[in-house]
Scaffold this active site. Structure first.
Site, PDB file in Angstrom:
ATOM      1  N   TYR A 184       0.688   4.212  -2.540  1.00 26.28           N
ATOM      2  CA  TYR A 184      -0.415   5.173  -2.356  1.00 26.28           C
ATOM      3  C   TYR A 184      -0.205   5.985  -1.069  1.00 26.28           C
ATOM      4  CZ  TYR A 184      -5.296   6.803  -1.931  1.00 26.28           C
ATOM      5  OH  TYR A 184      -6.441   7.569  -1.819  1.00 26.28           O
ATOM      6  N   ASP A 185       0.030   5.271   0.048  1.00 24.37           N
ATOM      7  CA  ASP A 185       0.131   5.951   1.349  1.00 24.37           C
ATOM      8  C   ASP A 185       1.321   6.909   1.385  1.00 24.37           C
ATOM      9  OD1 ASP A 185      -1.633   3.876   1.664  1.00 24.37           O
ATOM     10  OD2 ASP A 185      -0.828   3.159   3.567  1.00 24.37           O
ATOM     11  N   ASN A 216     -12.971   7.019   3.718  1.00 20.33           N
ATOM     12  CA  ASN A 216     -13.739   6.265   2.705  1.00 20.33           C
ATOM     13  C   ASN A 216     -15.030   6.981   2.298  1.00 20.33           C
ATOM     14  OD1 ASN A 216     -12.060   4.372   4.366  1.00 20.33           O
ATOM     15  ND2 ASN A 216     -12.716   2.951   2.774  1.00 20.33           N
ATOM     16  N   ARG A 236     -14.452   0.524   8.967  1.00 22.77           N
ATOM     17  CA  ARG A 236     -14.271   1.725   8.169  1.00 22.77           C
ATOM     18  C   ARG A 236     -15.434   2.657   8.522  1.00 22.77           C
ATOM     19  NH1 ARG A 236     -10.197  -0.711   7.398  1.00 22.77           N
ATOM     20  NH2 ARG A 236      -9.036  -1.003   5.441  1.00 22.77           N
ATOM     21  N   ARG A 278     -10.628   2.215  11.443  1.00 18.40           N
ATOM     22  CA  ARG A 278     -10.484   3.567  10.891  1.00 18.40           C
ATOM     23  C   ARG A 278     -11.738   4.376  11.197  1.00 18.40           C
ATOM     24  NH1 ARG A 278      -9.467   3.602   4.805  1.00 18.40           N
ATOM     25  NH2 ARG A 278      -7.327   3.081   5.351  1.00 18.40           N
ATOM     26  N   GLY A 282       3.021   7.938  -1.185  1.00 22.43           N
ATOM     27  CA  GLY A 282       2.844   8.928  -2.254  1.00 22.43           C
ATOM     28  C   GLY A 282       2.057  10.131  -1.746  1.00 22.43           C
ATOM     29  N   LYS A 283       0.969   9.857  -1.042  1.00 22.99           N
ATOM     30  CA  LYS A 283       0.144  10.954  -0.514  1.00 22.99           C
ATOM     31  C   LYS A 283       0.876  11.698   0.605  1.00 22.99           C
ATOM     32  CE  LYS A 283      -3.866  10.634  -2.780  1.00 22.99           C
ATOM     33  NZ  LYS A 283      -4.552  11.720  -3.499  1.00 22.99           N
ATOM     34  N   ARG A 311       0.826  -1.213   0.000  1.00 18.85           N
ATOM     35  CA  ARG A 311       0.000   0.000   0.000  1.00 18.85           C
ATOM     36  C   ARG A 311       0.856   1.257   0.000  1.00 18.85           C
ATOM     37  NH1 ARG A 311      -5.464  -1.852   2.201  1.00 18.85           N
ATOM     38  NH2 ARG A 311      -6.118   0.309   2.377  1.00 18.85           N
ATOM     39  N   LYS A 350     -14.071  -8.169  10.748  1.00 19.36           N
ATOM     40  CA  LYS A 350     -14.283  -7.320  11.935  1.00 19.36           C
ATOM     41  C   LYS A 350     -13.545  -5.989  11.813  1.00 19.36           C
ATOM     42  CE  LYS A 350     -15.216 -11.090  15.092  1.00 19.36           C
ATOM     43  NZ  LYS A 350     -14.483 -12.160  15.763  1.00 19.36           N
TER      44      LYS A 350
HETATM   45  P1  NAD Z   1     -11.027   7.693  -8.902  1.00 24.63           P
HETATM   46  O1  NAD Z   1     -10.045   6.639  -9.239  1.00 24.63           O
HETATM   47  O2  NAD Z   1     -12.448   7.510  -9.332  1.00 24.63           O
HETATM   48  O3  NAD Z   1     -10.548   9.109  -9.444  1.00 24.63           O
HETATM   49  C1  NAD Z   1      -9.205   9.452  -9.670  1.00 24.63           C
HETATM   50  C2  NAD Z   1      -9.118  10.121 -11.034  1.00 24.63           C
HETATM   51  O4  NAD Z   1      -7.761  10.539 -11.278  1.00 24.63           O
HETATM   52  C3  NAD Z   1      -9.503   9.170 -12.171  1.00 24.63           C
HETATM   53  O5  NAD Z   1     -10.419   9.791 -13.029  1.00 24.63           O
HETATM   54  C4  NAD Z   1      -8.175   8.892 -12.866  1.00 24.63           C
HETATM   55  O6  NAD Z   1      -8.324   8.576 -14.236  1.00 24.63           O
HETATM   56  C5  NAD Z   1      -7.417  10.182 -12.619  1.00 24.63           C
HETATM   57  N1  NAD Z   1      -5.969  10.025 -12.691  1.00 24.63           N
HETATM   58  C6  NAD Z   1      -5.197   9.065 -12.108  1.00 24.63           C
HETATM   59  N2  NAD Z   1      -3.901   9.235 -12.428  1.00 24.63           N
HETATM   60  C7  NAD Z   1      -3.848  10.341 -13.213  1.00 24.63           C
HETATM   61  C8  NAD Z   1      -2.780  11.017 -13.868  1.00 24.63           C
HETATM   62  N3  NAD Z   1      -1.506  10.591 -13.767  1.00 24.63           N
HETATM   63  N4  NAD Z   1      -3.081  12.109 -14.611  1.00 24.63           N
HETATM   64  C9  NAD Z   1      -4.359  12.547 -14.741  1.00 24.63           C
HETATM   65  N5  NAD Z   1      -5.402  11.936 -14.143  1.00 24.63           N
HETATM   66  C10 NAD Z   1      -5.146  10.845 -13.397  1.00 24.63           C
HETATM   67  O7  NAD Z   1     -10.959   7.879  -7.318  1.00 24.63           O
HETATM   68  P2  NAD Z   1     -11.776   8.851  -6.352  1.00 24.63           P
HETATM   69  O8  NAD Z   1     -12.379   8.020  -5.313  1.00 24.63           O
HETATM   70  O9  NAD Z   1     -12.628   9.768  -7.112  1.00 24.63           O
HETATM   71  O10 NAD Z   1     -10.581   9.662  -5.659  1.00 24.63           O
HETATM   72  C11 NAD Z   1     -10.260  10.985  -6.030  1.00 24.63           C
HETATM   73  C12 NAD Z   1      -9.189  11.520  -5.100  1.00 24.63           C
HETATM   74  O11 NAD Z   1      -9.657  11.533  -3.756  1.00 24.63           O
HETATM   75  C13 NAD Z   1      -7.893  10.706  -5.112  1.00 24.63           C
HETATM   76  O12 NAD Z   1      -6.788  11.581  -5.055  1.00 24.63           O
HETATM   77  C14 NAD Z   1      -7.969   9.902  -3.845  1.00 24.63           C
HETATM   78  O13 NAD Z   1      -6.703   9.603  -3.334  1.00 24.63           O
HETATM   79  C15 NAD Z   1      -8.756  10.834  -2.924  1.00 24.63           C
HETATM   80  N6  NAD Z   1      -9.466  10.063  -1.901  1.00 24.63           N
HETATM   81  C16 NAD Z   1     -10.606   9.366  -2.201  1.00 24.63           C
HETATM   82  C17 NAD Z   1     -11.226   8.607  -1.221  1.00 24.63           C
HETATM   83  C18 NAD Z   1     -12.476   7.830  -1.483  1.00 24.63           C
HETATM   84  O14 NAD Z   1     -12.908   7.084  -0.599  1.00 24.63           O
HETATM   85  N7  NAD Z   1     -13.147   7.961  -2.597  1.00 24.63           N
HETATM   86  C19 NAD Z   1     -10.674   8.558   0.075  1.00 24.63           C
HETATM   87  C20 NAD Z   1      -9.502   9.248   0.317  1.00 24.63           C
HETATM   88  C21 NAD Z   1      -8.910  10.015  -0.659  1.00 24.63           C
HETATM   89  N1  UDP Z   2     -12.871  -5.484   1.525  1.00 22.09           N
HETATM   90  C1  UDP Z   2     -13.557  -6.693   1.522  1.00 22.09           C
HETATM   91  N2  UDP Z   2     -14.059  -7.167   0.331  1.00 22.09           N
HETATM   92  C2  UDP Z   2     -13.917  -6.495  -0.840  1.00 22.09           C
HETATM   93  C3  UDP Z   2     -13.214  -5.259  -0.836  1.00 22.09           C
HETATM   94  C4  UDP Z   2     -12.697  -4.788   0.362  1.00 22.09           C
HETATM   95  O1  UDP Z   2     -13.708  -7.333   2.556  1.00 22.09           O
HETATM   96  O2  UDP Z   2     -14.417  -6.970  -1.869  1.00 22.09           O
HETATM   97  C5  UDP Z   2     -12.373  -4.951   2.794  1.00 22.09           C
HETATM   98  C6  UDP Z   2     -10.901  -4.574   2.767  1.00 22.09           C
HETATM   99  O3  UDP Z   2     -10.100  -5.687   3.118  1.00 22.09           O
HETATM  100  C7  UDP Z   2     -10.841  -3.435   3.784  1.00 22.09           C
HETATM  101  C8  UDP Z   2     -12.198  -2.766   3.658  1.00 22.09           C
HETATM  102  O4  UDP Z   2     -13.053  -3.721   3.041  1.00 22.09           O
HETATM  103  O5  UDP Z   2     -10.698  -3.948   5.081  1.00 22.09           O
HETATM  104  C9  UDP Z   2     -12.157  -1.483   2.817  1.00 22.09           C
HETATM  105  O6  UDP Z   2     -11.505  -1.786   1.603  1.00 22.09           O
HETATM  106  P1  UDP Z   2     -11.416  -0.771   0.383  1.00 22.09           P
HETATM  107  O7  UDP Z   2     -10.611  -1.439  -0.669  1.00 22.09           O
HETATM  108  O8  UDP Z   2     -12.767  -0.287   0.018  1.00 22.09           O
HETATM  109  O9  UDP Z   2     -10.647   0.508   0.931  1.00 22.09           O
HETATM  110  P2  UDP Z   2      -9.467   0.784   1.976  1.00 22.09           P
HETATM  111  O10 UDP Z   2     -10.144   1.529   3.059  1.00 22.09           O
HETATM  112  O11 UDP Z   2      -8.883  -0.501   2.457  1.00 22.09           O
HETATM  113  O12 UDP Z   2      -8.503   1.590   1.192  1.00 22.09           O
END
Ligand code: NAD
Ligand code: UDP
Length: 313
Positions: free
Chosen positions: A143-144, A172, A209, A274, A146-147, A140, A206
Site C-alpha cells: 500500500y505505502d 485517517n 492517529r 501520526r 504503491g501510493k 504495509r 499509546k
Molecule cells: P474503500 O476501500 O472504501 O474504497 C476504495 C474503493 O476502490 C472501493 O470501492 C474498491 O472496491 C475500489 N477498488 C479497489 N481496487 C480497485 C480496482 N482495481 N479497480 C476499481 N476499483 C477498485 O476505501 P476509502 O477509505 O474510501 O479510500 C478511498 C481512497 O482514499 C483510497 O485510494 C485510499 O488509499 C485513500 N485514503 C483513504 C483514507 C481513509 O482514511 N479513508 C486515508 C488515506 C487515503
Molecule cells: N487498531 C487497533 N484495533 C483495531 C484496528 C486498529 O488497535 O481493531 C490500531 C492499529 O494498530 C493502528 C490504529 O489502530 O495503530 C489505526 O489502524 P487502522 O487500521 O485504522 O489504520 P492505519 O492508520 O494503521 O492505516
C-alpha cells in the site's frame, strides 16, 4: 462538468459522488466492488446525472470526462494485505491507466494519496516536505510503496506530458458507510462496542492517529480539485491527535456500551505517531476540519447501529 470518481462505490468515493451531484455535476462512479459495495451508491441509482461503471482499473478504459478523482485502491490494512500483489497492481497499473486516460481526454486528475507515504514517521507533525520512513519490504509496503509510486507517476506524467494533476495526502478519515468488517480502527471499535464485544487494541494503545470526519475530507478534495494555484501534494487531515486507548474509551462511552478492552500484540510496522501539519491546506484551500471527533463518532455509531439492526447481528 463530467466527473469520474474511481473507487466511487467505496467509503470516501460514495460521499464524494453525493457531493459532486449536489454541486450539479454529471458523475460517473467506476468500481470493481473489491472493498466497496453497490449499496453505498444505490440511493443515486435513479439520479439523472449519475452513472455506474463496473470496471477494474488494472485494465485500460476510455471515458470522456473533464475531471478524474482517482480513489480506487483498498485502504484498510485488512483489505490491502488480503491480496498485496493486486494492491500494488491497482496503485501502479491502475494509476498509469487513469493518467493515460487523463492525457487522451485532457482531463484534470486528482490522486487520493495517503499519510502512509510518511510510513512510521520520524518527523512530527508531518509536513509535505518530509520524505517519509517506509519499510519497503514490510507487509504495509504494497500500500505505502504503491501510493509512493502512484505519486511519482503523477509527477512524471505532469513533467513529461503536461498532465494537469493534483495530489492530496489523506490522513485517517472515518464516518458512515465505512465497511463494518474492514478492520480499520473506527469501524472495528464501533461495531464491537455496539455488539457488546471486546474492543481489540493492538500493542499498548499509546500509538496515535488524527481522525477526520468524511464531510471535512470531501470538502478538501473538492477545493483541491477546483483551485488553480498548486498541484500539491497537500496534507488533508484533522490535526487533533488521539491515542488508540482514548479512541476506545470515547467509542464505548458514546455507544453507551459496557464493552471492555482486549490487548493484543502490536501489528508489524504500525506507525507510532501520526498527525498532519495542515498549514498548506489552510492557506491554499482556506480549509480546516470543522467536525469534532465526538460528534463525528456519534454520527458514525448511529449509522452503524442502524446497519447492524438491518442485518440482524
Ligand atoms: P474503500 O476501500 O472504501 O474504497 C476504495 C474503493 O476502490 C472501493 O470501492 C474498491 O472496491 C475500489 N477498488 C479497489 N481496487 C480497485 C480496482 N482495481 N479497480 C476499481 N476499483 C477498485 O476505501 P476509502 O477509505 O474510501 O479510500 C478511498 C481512497 O482514499 C483510497 O485510494 C485510499 O488509499 C485513500 N485514503 C483513504 C483514507 C481513509 O482514511 N479513508 C486515508 C488515506 C487515503
Ligand atoms: N487498531 C487497533 N484495533 C483495531 C484496528 C486498529 O488497535 O481493531 C490500531 C492499529 O494498530 C493502528 C490504529 O489502530 O495503530 C489505526 O489502524 P487502522 O487500521 O485504522 O489504520 P492505519 O492508520 O494503521 O492505516
Amino acid at each position: 462538468m463530467r466527473v469520474l470518481v474511481t473507487g466511487g462505490a467505496g467509503f470516501l468515493g460514495s460521499h464524494l459522488c453525493d457531493r459532486l451531484l449536489r454541486d450539479g455535476h454529471e458523475v460517473v462512479s467506476l468500481d470493481n466492488y473489491f472493498s466497496g459495495k453497490r449499496a453505498n451508491v444505490m440511493h443515486l441509482r435513479d439520479h439523472p446525472n449519475f452513472e455506474l461503471v463496473r470496471h477494474d482499473i488494472v485494465e485500460p478504459i476510455l471515458l470522456e470526462v473533464d475531471r478524474i478523482f482517482h480513489l480506487a485502491c483498498p485502504a484498510s490494512p485488512v483489505h490491502y494485505q488480503y491480496n498485496p500483489v493486486k494492491t500494488i497492481k491497482t496503485s501502479v497499473m491502475g494509476t498509469i491507466n487513469m493518467l493515460g486516460m487523463a492525457k487522451r481526454v485532457r482531463a484534470r486528475i486528482l490522486l487520493a494519496s495517503t499519510s502512509e507515504v510518511y510510513g512510521d514517521p520520524e518527523q512530527h507533525p508531518q509536513t509535505e516536505g518530509y520524505w517519509g520512513h517506509v519499510n519497503p519490504i514490510g507487509v504495509r509496503a504494497c500500500y505505502d510503496e504503491g501510493k509512493r509510486v502512484a505519486e511519482a507517476l503523477m509527477m512524471d506524467y505532469h513533467r513529461q506530458n503536461k498532465i494537469d494533476i493534483r495530489i492530496v495526502r489523506i490522513f485517517n478519515t472515518y464516518g458512515p458507510r465505512m465497511a463494518i468488517d474492514d478492520g480499520r480502527v473506527v469501524s472495528s471499535f464501533c461495531a464491537a462496542a455496539l455488539r457488546g464485544q471486546d474492543l481489540e487494541v493492538y500493542g499498548d494503545g499509546k500509538q496515535t492517529r488524527s481522525f477526520a470526519y468524511v464531510d471535512d475530507t470531501v470538502e478538501a478534495l473538492v477545493r483541491m480539485m477546483a483551485q488553480e494555484e498548486q498541484i500539491g501534494p497537500v496534507n488533508i487531515g484533522n490535526p487533533n491527535e488521539v491515542t488508540i486507548l482514548e479512541l476506545a474509551s470515547l467509542t464505548i462511552e458514546l455507544a453507551g456500551s459496557s464493552s471492555k478492552l482486549k490487548i493484543l500484540p502490536a501489528r508489524p510496522d504500525d506507525p507510532v505517531r501520526r498527525k498532519p501539519d495542515i498549514s498548506l491546506a489552510r492557506k491554499l484551500l482556506k480549509w480546516e476540519p470543522s467536525v469534532p471527533l465526538n460528534s463525528g463518532l456519534r454520527k458514525t455509531i448511529d449509522h452503524m447501529r442502524a446497519e447492524l439492526d438491518m442485518i440482524g447481528t
